[in-house]
Write an enzyme that holds these catalytic residues in place. Sequence first.
Site, PDB file in Angstrom:
ATOM      1  N   ASP A   1       0.842  -1.194   0.000  1.00 36.63           N
ATOM      2  CA  ASP A   1       0.000   0.000   0.000  1.00 36.63           C
ATOM      3  C   ASP A   1       0.878   1.246   0.000  1.00 36.63           C
ATOM      4  OD1 ASP A   1      -2.354   1.816   0.842  1.00 36.63           O
ATOM      5  OD2 ASP A   1      -3.271  -0.174   0.809  1.00 36.63           O
TER       6      ASP A   1
ATOM      7  N   SER B   1     -11.252  -1.248  -0.168  1.00 35.04           N
ATOM      8  CA  SER B   1      -9.932  -1.162   0.475  1.00 35.04           C
ATOM      9  C   SER B   1      -9.986  -1.633   1.912  1.00 35.04           C
ATOM     10  CB  SER B   1      -9.424   0.281   0.460  1.00 35.04           C
ATOM     11  OG  SER B   1      -8.779   0.597  -0.721  1.00 35.04           O
TER      12      SER B   1
ATOM     13  N   HIS C   1      -3.736   5.810   3.605  1.00 36.80           N
ATOM     14  CA  HIS C   1      -4.489   4.619   3.180  1.00 36.80           C
ATOM     15  C   HIS C   1      -3.866   3.340   3.725  1.00 36.80           C
ATOM     16  CE1 HIS C   1      -5.906   1.608   0.132  1.00 36.80           C
ATOM     17  NE2 HIS C   1      -7.002   2.337   0.173  1.00 36.80           N
TER      18      HIS C   1
END
Length: 666
Positions: free
Chosen positions: A186, A381, A226
């Site tokens: 990520d 996600s 994220h």
Amino acid sequence: MNHRLFALLILAGGTLGAPLAHAGSPEVAGRIAASLNLKPGDADALLALDVMPPQYAPMPGHMEFSGALIVRPVQPADGALARGAADLAAQRLEAIDRLAPITLRVQPETDHYIVRVPEGVSENELSAFLMATGQYEYAEPDWIVFPARVPNDTNYGSQYAHQRMNTEPAWDLTTGSTSVTIAITDTGIRLDHVDLVSNLVSGANSASGTAVAQSSGGAVNDLNGHGTHCAGIAGASGNNALLVAGVNWNSRLMPVRVSDLSSGNSSLSALQAGALWAAQNGARIVSTSYSGVNTSSNNTTGGTMINTWNSLWFWAAGNAGSDLGADNYPNLIVVGSTNSSDAKVSSSNFGAALDVMAPGDAILSTWLSSSTATATLGGTSMACPAAAGVAGLILSVNPSFTATQVRTILFNNVDDLGTAGEDNTFGRGRVNAGRAVADAYRIAFPRTLPFSDDFESTTFDVTRWVYRDTGVAANTGAVAEPSGVRSAAINIARRLESNAINLAGNSQPIELRFATQARGPASTESLIVEYLNSSSVWTTLATITTPGGNQSVFTQQLVSVPNIAAARHAKFAVRFRATGNASSDLWYVDDVSIAVPCASDYDGSGFADSDDFVLFVDHFERGCVGAGTGASGADAGCTKSADFDGSGFVDSDDFIAFAQAFNAGC
């Protein structure tokens, strides 16, 4: 005219003044010819440019062209020769050499060639030419992909996902293991976050095409937030009086940063390189929360990870609300998103390629802004690391499980949503950590006979009971238990499942004994007793009914385990569940035992105790032989024959045989 194009025209049988193909293609063909090492026969492939419809269409914000392709030569195992190559080796050399001038890098583990698209040529045109040569398995865009997040600032302070995924029963058996590493490919991870720092191991940065270890300069710090959010979902420390709890509390988290951009945007090749690095360096579970799952090169990479490094690759389905198409990605676990009501989130992609669902709407997790920050986000996600975290719990039960075993356990224990069976909206269903971990425990640690529990402990023995729905407890209930003061309370929302009992090869009579008392169920409602058959399907063993209302005493129940292959296997287990329409309707279950009938359990209570000896002596002294025959007189009080050895006579041999059995115990 370029000399390579001139040579191409000669090979094609053309002339300098003749058009190469349809209008518009000579310019593109010339640019391809000028950029690659053309081979005999390539003229025909270039002629196909105008008749090949575009195969790839970008989706802004989800999958965009990068100016590169991921190309894989036809593999030797395919056994097919392209247009007259002398042998497979020669074909492979041609395929590789053709690409040499535009090759940017090679991923040897998957035989992927990352190639530059020449200026003035589109991804579709270069792909069409390469595929027309017949020497490539695929030539697909090295898509720019995006973190699969839908911003959502509601529902702070809630972690409903644990209730939906049923992680609390799983935590009775494992909260994760330091022997299991989950990689988060990520935007990086905040390395000093209080809920993550104790679980972090060294990672890598694959954005530049070369992995850089964390120890060489912190190249895995989060640029976007994220990655930190996804990491907390899979593995934030739990039960530490801080912030949030991840699915795993103790498993290791490996940060693999796949982007050097604040936006978090990455490329397929960077994601693939990062996933491969993680698998090579000990990550048994890899989670990727980006768009772009449905590509052949991803599937090839996933297969390499499974077959070479015993590692599973989880990938978010994406948030375009679109159909992912056919299930051409068996080596990936594709995860869609559900909400707190177990409904599909509208933006979650769907289709036959979808494998499982997990909560992904309004998920509270760790965040980048400070070492104690949390935030609520939504999207596939968030669903992907949740499902990956469940796989981490399965593996924590037994780290020697293979990747294939972990995947099978995960898939076999989902909660089916929507249309019965696998469907294009929910895949197999939403992951259930409690059931999956219980199944893993059964496989890893089956018991042997005898099995018994009187529920006198305030906590359930996890070696006996590996799964129970929230609310099942050993409680007093004021129902005059047949032994002790506690029994297990079951209702329509509370199931109780045993550990596996290895009955493989056991042909002896086996009895399941237990006592029940109904408090509230109507006459149409039942307690269902099931066994786990050899195909991992719960099968009815007995149905206990009640006249309705409240029973004042327990009823002894006796059920024989069928002597069939479906029941006599290594993972036999029993389950108690109730039917009905109200959670207040309770069935109390007590004194459960599974055993070969015990010879000295003379009164059939399920236990060999002094009552058995007293009853046998009474029958022996009365010479009881007429049990169950409707005898009168002295035999009228006989409940069982005292002819213990079955000789047809009650004599001293019977007394000796019973005494020996009683002294030996059960």
